[in-house]
Design an enzyme around this catalytic site. Structure first.
Site, PDB file in Angstrom:
ATOM      1  N   SER A  41       0.357   7.733   5.402  1.00  0.00           N
ATOM      2  CA  SER A  41       0.243   6.281   5.793  1.00  0.00           C
ATOM      3  C   SER A  41      -0.611   5.717   5.169  1.00  0.00           C
ATOM      4  CB  SER A  41      -0.376   6.249   7.339  1.00  0.00           C
ATOM      5  OG  SER A  41      -0.811   5.194   7.764  1.00  0.00           O
ATOM      6  N   SER A  42      -0.222   4.197   5.054  1.00  0.00           N
ATOM      7  CA  SER A  42      -1.103   3.430   4.338  1.00  0.00           C
ATOM      8  C   SER A  42      -2.538   3.351   4.867  1.00  0.00           C
ATOM      9  CB  SER A  42      -0.437   1.884   4.232  1.00  0.00           C
ATOM     10  OG  SER A  42       0.878   1.938   3.955  1.00  0.00           O
ATOM     11  N   HIS A  91       7.037   6.030   1.440  1.00  0.00           N
ATOM     12  CA  HIS A  91       7.893   5.107   1.124  1.00  0.00           C
ATOM     13  C   HIS A  91       8.797   5.511  -0.112  1.00  0.00           C
ATOM     14  CE1 HIS A  91       4.159   2.556   2.538  1.00  0.00           C
ATOM     15  NE2 HIS A  91       5.027   2.089   3.187  1.00  0.00           N
ATOM     16  N   ASP A 100       6.682   6.451  12.131  1.00  0.00           N
ATOM     17  CA  ASP A 100       6.763   5.379  13.154  1.00  0.00           C
ATOM     18  C   ASP A 100       7.939   5.650  14.052  1.00  0.00           C
ATOM     19  OD1 ASP A 100       4.543   4.025  11.827  1.00  0.00           O
ATOM     20  OD2 ASP A 100       6.022   3.896  10.410  1.00  0.00           O
ATOM     21  N   ALA A 136       0.838  -1.258  -0.071  1.00  0.00           N
ATOM     22  CA  ALA A 136      -0.038  -0.006   0.062  1.00  0.00           C
ATOM     23  C   ALA A 136       0.972   1.259  -0.077  1.00  0.00           C
ATOM     24  CB  ALA A 136      -0.830   0.057   1.190  1.00  0.00           C
ATOM     25  N   GLY A 189      10.643   5.494   8.287  1.00  0.00           N
ATOM     26  CA  GLY A 189      10.144   6.735   8.311  1.00  0.00           C
ATOM     27  C   GLY A 189       9.847   7.182   9.721  1.00  0.00           C
ATOM     28  N   GLN A 212       2.590  -8.873  13.496  1.00  0.00           N
ATOM     29  CA  GLN A 212       2.558  -7.779  14.285  1.00  0.00           C
ATOM     30  C   GLN A 212       1.208  -6.681  14.598  1.00  0.00           C
ATOM     31  OE1 GLN A 212       5.254  -5.809  11.064  1.00  0.00           O
ATOM     32  NE2 GLN A 212       4.151  -4.020  11.500  1.00  0.00           N
TER      33      GLN A 212
HETATM   34  O1  PAF Z   1       6.300   0.044   9.146  1.00  0.00           O
HETATM   35  C1  PAF Z   1       6.242  -1.091   8.497  1.00  0.00           C
HETATM   36  O2  PAF Z   1       5.801  -0.951   7.392  1.00  0.00           O
HETATM   37  C2  PAF Z   1       6.319  -2.296   9.164  1.00  0.00           C
HETATM   38  O3  PAF Z   1       6.213  -2.269  10.592  1.00  0.00           O
HETATM   39  C3  PAF Z   1       7.548  -3.050   8.713  1.00  0.00           C
HETATM   40  C4  PAF Z   1       8.784  -2.175   9.282  1.00  0.00           C
HETATM   41  C5  PAF Z   1       7.720  -3.276   7.236  1.00  0.00           C
HETATM   42  C6  PAF Z   1       7.616  -4.508   9.331  1.00  0.00           C
HETATM   43  O4  PAF Z   1       6.725  -5.263   8.852  1.00  0.00           O
END
Ligand code: PAF
Length: 280
Positions: free
Chosen positions: A187-188, A37, A150, A32, A147, A61
């Site tokens: 953000s996605s 990114h 986070d 996404a 980034g 996660q």
């Molecule tokens: O920030 C994210 O998109 C995720 O937490 C990551 C670092 C790709 C791990 O799945």
């Protein structure tokens, strides 16, 4: 751009790169993809000979199954974006490639995971560390890019890298938060907002911006109350936490030190949970 779904194939390409003594930058993602990114990829392209991007929605996660299910996925669009961003290799593993066996590792982050996000998303950072450590071991990049949006994740990954993965010698590079024109942090999850919620969501960064400028005139407690009340005034928004923390330890501070202190928030916009932060 090379698209690979297996470690075996990825390693073949990485070996060619390593044999030619070229450097590798790595941008791990959950897809996404957005401008945030792309800024990481640009940074990696500037600092390395090759850039590898991974796309893997890591179930470990997500502390909430509904959140995992709703997480936006659009591989075709992501590949177009990566192509236009001059990504060299995209790694899109399936779950068995990353977790051939059940991963039962438990990481100790010396308390970094116990505050803010950690209080509300149990196991989230352990899951992030599980996947990031697997991806780092697979790609073995020279540098990896994350980034600042986070903020807590970056602190955890730096700790992980230093205390568990030092043998890999990876430099962690933190890149600035990229924002929409109205200030909303990219953000996605923004894709999940409807147009009314999307408008409301911009109040989060506007409020942080306002109070990081006038913090000297009020106490820390007052600052947290004002930020909370101002965001909650919008009926589409509900603050989960506001915290003012030390950039290194992530512990709540009593005294704000410009350049060393950050305000962090998590806010529900409808059912979508958004996070943001701003330095003082
Ligand atoms: O920030 C994210 O998109 C995720 O937490 C990551 C670092 C790709 C791990 O799945």
């Amino acid at each position: 751009m090379i698209i690979t779904r297996t470690k075996k194939e990825l390693h073949r390409y990485l070996k060619l790169i390593r044999d030619a003594e070229k450097s590798v930058g790595f941008v791990p993602t959950m897809g996404a993809l957005h401008e945030g990114h792309l800024s990481l990829i640009r940074c990696s392209n500037n600092e390395n000979n090759f850039t590898v991007v991974s796309i893997f929605v890591n179930p470990l996660q997500f502390n909430n199954p509904e959140d995992l299910e709703k997480y936006p996925r659009n591989e075709e669009r992501d590949l177009d974006i990566l192509l236009s961003a001059f990504c060299d290799i995209v790694f899109i593993p399936d779950i068995r490639e990353i977790y051939p066996e059940k991963d039962e590792r438990v990481f100790d982050f010396d308390g970094l995971d116990k505050v803010m996000e950690g209080k509300y998303r149990e196991g989230h950072f352990n899951g992030v560390a599980q996947v990031v450590s697997k991806l780092f071991e697979i790609v073995k990049p020279d540098k990896a890019y994350f980034g600042r949006k986070d903020f807590q994740q970056v602190a955890i990954i730096k700790f992980l890298n230093k205390n568990y993965l030092s043998h890999l010698n990876i430099d962690i590079v933190t890149c600035d938060t990229i924002r929409e024109a109205d200030g909303l942090a990219m953000s996605s999850r923004n894709e999940l907002l409807d147009s009314v919620q999307r408008k409301s969501a911009s109040l989060i960064s506007k409020t942080l911006k306002k109070y990081t400028k006038i913090y000297e005139s009020i106490s820390k407690r007052e600052l947290i109350d004002k930020i909370t009340r101002e965001i909650n005034k919008d009926k589409n928004l509900k603050v989960e936490y506001v915290d003012i923390v030390d950039d290194e330890t992530l512990r709540t501070v009593d005294k704000i030190k410009p350049g060393k202190t950050t305000v962090c928030v998590a806010v529900y916009c409808g059912k979508v949970r958004l996070i943001d932060n701003m330095p003082f």
